[in-house]
Write an enzyme that holds these catalytic residues in place. Structure first.
Site, PDB file in Angstrom:
ATOM      1  N   ASN A  16       0.862  -1.187   0.000  1.00 18.41           N
ATOM      2  CA  ASN A  16       0.000   0.000   0.000  1.00 18.41           C
ATOM      3  C   ASN A  16       0.900   1.238   0.000  1.00 18.41           C
ATOM      4  O   ASN A  16       1.707   1.433   0.909  1.00 18.41           O
ATOM      5  CB  ASN A  16      -0.903  -0.024   1.234  1.00 18.41           C
ATOM      6  CG  ASN A  16      -1.935   1.086   1.221  1.00 18.41           C
ATOM      7  OD1 ASN A  16      -1.633   2.224   0.885  1.00 18.41           O
ATOM      8  ND2 ASN A  16      -3.162   0.763   1.601  1.00 18.41           N
ATOM      9  N   ARG A  47       4.208  18.467   1.304  1.00 23.33           N
ATOM     10  CA  ARG A  47       5.091  19.533   0.839  1.00 23.33           C
ATOM     11  C   ARG A  47       4.620  20.167  -0.472  1.00 23.33           C
ATOM     12  O   ARG A  47       5.068  21.236  -0.850  1.00 23.33           O
ATOM     13  CB  ARG A  47       6.506  18.969   0.660  1.00 23.33           C
ATOM     14  CG  ARG A  47       7.594  19.973   0.329  1.00 23.33           C
ATOM     15  CD  ARG A  47       7.880  20.899   1.502  1.00 23.33           C
ATOM     16  NE  ARG A  47       8.945  21.853   1.172  1.00 23.33           N
ATOM     17  CZ  ARG A  47      10.227  21.670   1.454  1.00 23.33           C
ATOM     18  NH1 ARG A  47      10.618  20.556   2.057  1.00 23.33           N
ATOM     19  NH2 ARG A  47      11.116  22.588   1.134  1.00 23.33           N
ATOM     20  N   HIS A  64      -5.553   3.341  -1.580  1.00 22.72           N
ATOM     21  CA  HIS A  64      -6.835   3.553  -0.908  1.00 22.72           C
ATOM     22  C   HIS A  64      -7.198   5.033  -1.015  1.00 22.72           C
ATOM     23  O   HIS A  64      -6.976   5.804  -0.078  1.00 22.72           O
ATOM     24  CB  HIS A  64      -6.752   3.121   0.552  1.00 22.72           C
ATOM     25  CG  HIS A  64      -8.072   3.091   1.258  1.00 22.72           C
ATOM     26  ND1 HIS A  64      -8.355   2.215   2.277  1.00 22.72           N
ATOM     27  CD2 HIS A  64      -9.190   3.840   1.107  1.00 22.72           C
ATOM     28  CE1 HIS A  64      -9.587   2.434   2.719  1.00 22.72           C
ATOM     29  NE2 HIS A  64     -10.100   3.425   2.018  1.00 22.72           N
ATOM     30  N   ARG A  95      -9.282   8.300  -0.789  1.00 22.93           N
ATOM     31  CA  ARG A  95     -10.421   8.760  -0.005  1.00 22.93           C
ATOM     32  C   ARG A  95     -10.999  10.020  -0.641  1.00 22.93           C
ATOM     33  O   ARG A  95     -10.319  10.693  -1.415  1.00 22.93           O
ATOM     34  CB  ARG A  95     -10.007   8.977   1.448  1.00 22.93           C
ATOM     35  CG  ARG A  95      -9.776   7.655   2.191  1.00 22.93           C
ATOM     36  CD  ARG A  95      -9.426   7.866   3.654  1.00 22.93           C
ATOM     37  NE  ARG A  95      -9.548   6.639   4.425  1.00 22.93           N
ATOM     38  CZ  ARG A  95      -8.596   5.719   4.554  1.00 22.93           C
ATOM     39  NH1 ARG A  95      -7.436   5.888   3.943  1.00 22.93           N
ATOM     40  NH2 ARG A  95      -8.790   4.638   5.271  1.00 22.93           N
ATOM     41  N   HIS A  98      -4.218  11.634   0.635  1.00 24.51           N
ATOM     42  CA  HIS A  98      -2.985  10.929   0.283  1.00 24.51           C
ATOM     43  C   HIS A  98      -3.036  10.546  -1.194  1.00 24.51           C
ATOM     44  O   HIS A  98      -2.633  11.341  -2.033  1.00 24.51           O
ATOM     45  CB  HIS A  98      -2.709   9.733   1.210  1.00 24.51           C
ATOM     46  CG  HIS A  98      -3.919   9.018   1.713  1.00 24.51           C
ATOM     47  ND1 HIS A  98      -4.795   8.365   0.874  1.00 24.51           N
ATOM     48  CD2 HIS A  98      -4.392   8.850   2.976  1.00 24.51           C
ATOM     49  CE1 HIS A  98      -5.757   7.820   1.597  1.00 24.51           C
ATOM     50  NE2 HIS A  98      -5.554   8.087   2.869  1.00 24.51           N
ATOM     51  N   GLU A 132      -8.625   0.013  -2.842  1.00 23.03           N
ATOM     52  CA  GLU A 132      -9.495  -0.103  -1.671  1.00 23.03           C
ATOM     53  C   GLU A 132     -10.360   1.143  -1.545  1.00 23.03           C
ATOM     54  O   GLU A 132      -9.955   2.239  -1.947  1.00 23.03           O
ATOM     55  CB  GLU A 132      -8.664  -0.234  -0.398  1.00 23.03           C
ATOM     56  CG  GLU A 132      -7.787  -1.445  -0.313  1.00 23.03           C
ATOM     57  CD  GLU A 132      -6.990  -1.491   0.975  1.00 23.03           C
ATOM     58  OE1 GLU A 132      -6.451  -2.566   1.285  1.00 23.03           O
ATOM     59  OE2 GLU A 132      -6.905  -0.463   1.679  1.00 23.03           O
ATOM     60  N   THR A 172      -8.183   5.918   9.440  1.00 19.20           N
ATOM     61  CA  THR A 172      -7.777   4.631   8.886  1.00 19.20           C
ATOM     62  C   THR A 172      -8.890   3.625   9.126  1.00 19.20           C
ATOM     63  O   THR A 172      -9.778   3.856   9.958  1.00 19.20           O
ATOM     64  CB  THR A 172      -6.456   4.145   9.528  1.00 19.20           C
ATOM     65  OG1 THR A 172      -6.001   2.981   8.834  1.00 19.20           O
ATOM     66  CG2 THR A 172      -6.636   3.824  10.997  1.00 19.20           C
ATOM     67  N   HIS A 176      -3.778  -4.903   7.790  1.00 25.67           N
ATOM     68  CA  HIS A 176      -3.872  -3.871   8.820  1.00 25.67           C
ATOM     69  C   HIS A 176      -2.989  -4.241  10.012  1.00 25.67           C
ATOM     70  O   HIS A 176      -3.244  -5.201  10.720  1.00 25.67           O
ATOM     71  CB  HIS A 176      -5.303  -3.624   9.309  1.00 25.67           C
ATOM     72  CG  HIS A 176      -5.486  -2.226   9.842  1.00 25.67           C
ATOM     73  ND1 HIS A 176      -5.900  -1.173   9.042  1.00 25.67           N
ATOM     74  CD2 HIS A 176      -5.266  -1.685  11.058  1.00 25.67           C
ATOM     75  CE1 HIS A 176      -5.946  -0.062   9.760  1.00 25.67           C
ATOM     76  NE2 HIS A 176      -5.553  -0.355  10.988  1.00 25.67           N
ATOM     77  N   ASP A 177      -1.938  -3.458  10.173  1.00 29.21           N
ATOM     78  CA  ASP A 177      -0.982  -3.595  11.276  1.00 29.21           C
ATOM     79  C   ASP A 177      -0.137  -4.858  11.215  1.00 29.21           C
ATOM     80  O   ASP A 177       0.499  -5.227  12.203  1.00 29.21           O
ATOM     81  CB  ASP A 177      -1.683  -3.504  12.635  1.00 29.21           C
ATOM     82  CG  ASP A 177      -2.136  -2.081  12.955  1.00 29.21           C
ATOM     83  OD1 ASP A 177      -1.735  -1.148  12.218  1.00 29.21           O
ATOM     84  OD2 ASP A 177      -2.885  -1.899  13.929  1.00 29.21           O
ATOM     85  N   GLY A 228       1.133  -1.452   4.217  1.00 26.53           N
ATOM     86  CA  GLY A 228       1.593  -0.127   3.835  1.00 26.53           C
ATOM     87  C   GLY A 228       2.352   0.587   4.920  1.00 26.53           C
ATOM     88  O   GLY A 228       3.559   0.787   4.836  1.00 26.53           O
ATOM     89  N   HIS A 229       1.650   0.982   5.980  1.00 27.03           N
ATOM     90  CA  HIS A 229       2.237   1.848   7.005  1.00 27.03           C
ATOM     91  C   HIS A 229       3.517   1.260   7.592  1.00 27.03           C
ATOM     92  O   HIS A 229       4.551   1.940   7.667  1.00 27.03           O
ATOM     93  CB  HIS A 229       1.218   2.104   8.119  1.00 27.03           C
ATOM     94  CG  HIS A 229       1.711   3.034   9.178  1.00 27.03           C
ATOM     95  ND1 HIS A 229       1.654   4.404   9.052  1.00 27.03           N
ATOM     96  CD2 HIS A 229       2.299   2.788  10.377  1.00 27.03           C
ATOM     97  CE1 HIS A 229       2.184   4.964  10.132  1.00 27.03           C
ATOM     98  NE2 HIS A 229       2.576   4.010  10.945  1.00 27.03           N
TER      99      HIS A 229
END
EC number: 2.6.99.2
Length: 240
Positions: free
Chosen positions: A7, A18, A43, A45, A50, A70, A101, A192-193, A215-216
């Site tokens: 992701n 920036r 993903h 939104r 992002h 997503e 999230t 997720h996580d 991703g994160h």
């Protein structure tokens, strides 16, 4: 072998903070797949904080691995985007407007008719559909009734339990949900996580897992070890 879809939302977050085009999100997608990732996930939104809708079209033009979009199909703009971009997979997530999230899966029983209608729209466009669900057998059964191709197991609960040294208890509902999905003929994704600490244990206990979307954690690790190394480290966890 379980596929790794990266992701790239956080790369877009950095760019947007920036202005301009540094880092270049489209180039990052190309590089990540060259580094060994099996797919790219975005993903978008509604506020485009992002990933921008324009990013989706740009990435689609150059992507050579799987492309997964997503989002919440209650937004017509999202539906139109997916139908126009025609990714390999769309993952339906029940996010509220402005949500930071994802934090829960679909109630596939309560929303069965709605999900059935939306899934039919995407499948008629020859797009594979996955729906985000909590690790609850009944929710998996409800998902099967909608006509979806896959479910994506929401893994925050697993990650939290694993971090608290209760990994056997944490993985148990996911094994049960995955076994039910397998019996019902559904493909199984997860996300997720998931990170370098908990990924191998998860994939070892659900060896028929089709794909993880990360991703994160991966982008955070890349700050220390570099993007190419991060992708390879996550691939190794899946191959153990």
């Amino acid at each position: 072998m379980t596929k790794l879809s990266v992701n790239i939302n956080k790369i877009a977050t950095l760019r947007n903070s920036r202005g301009g085009n540094n880092p270049d999100v489209t180039k990052a997608a190309v590089d990540i797949q060259q580094f060994g990732a099996d797919g790219i996930t975005v993903h978008p939104r509604p506020d485009e904080r992002h990933i921008r809708y324009s990013d989706v079209y740009a990435i689609k033009k150059i992507i050579t691995t799987e492309f997964n979009i997503e989002g919440n199909c209650s937004e017509q703009k999202f539906v139109d985007l997916v139908l126009a971009a025609k990714p390999d997979q769309v993952t339906l997530v029940p996010d509220a407007l402005g949500q930071i999230t994802s934090d829960h899966g679909w109630n596939t029983i309560e929303h069965r008719d709605y999900l059935t209608k939306m899934i039919r729209i995407f499948k008629n466009a020859h797009i594979r559909v996955s729906i985000f669900v909590d690790p609850v057998v009944e929710m998996v059964e409800g998902a099967a009734a909608t006509g979806t191709d896959r479910v994506e197991l929401y893994t925050e609960g697993y990650a939290r339990g694993y971090a608290n040294s209760d990994k056997e208890k944490a993985i148990a509902p996911y094994i049960a949900a995955a076994e039910k999905a397998r019996k019902l003929g559904l493909g199984i994704n997860a996300g997720h996580d998931l990170d370098l600490h908990n990924l191998a244990y998860f994939s070892q206990h659900i060896p028929w897992l089709d794909e993880v979307s990360i991703g994160h954690a991966l982008i955070s690790d890349a700050l220390y070890v570099g993007l190419q190394n991060a992708v390879q480290l996550y691939k190794r966890q899946l191959n153990q």
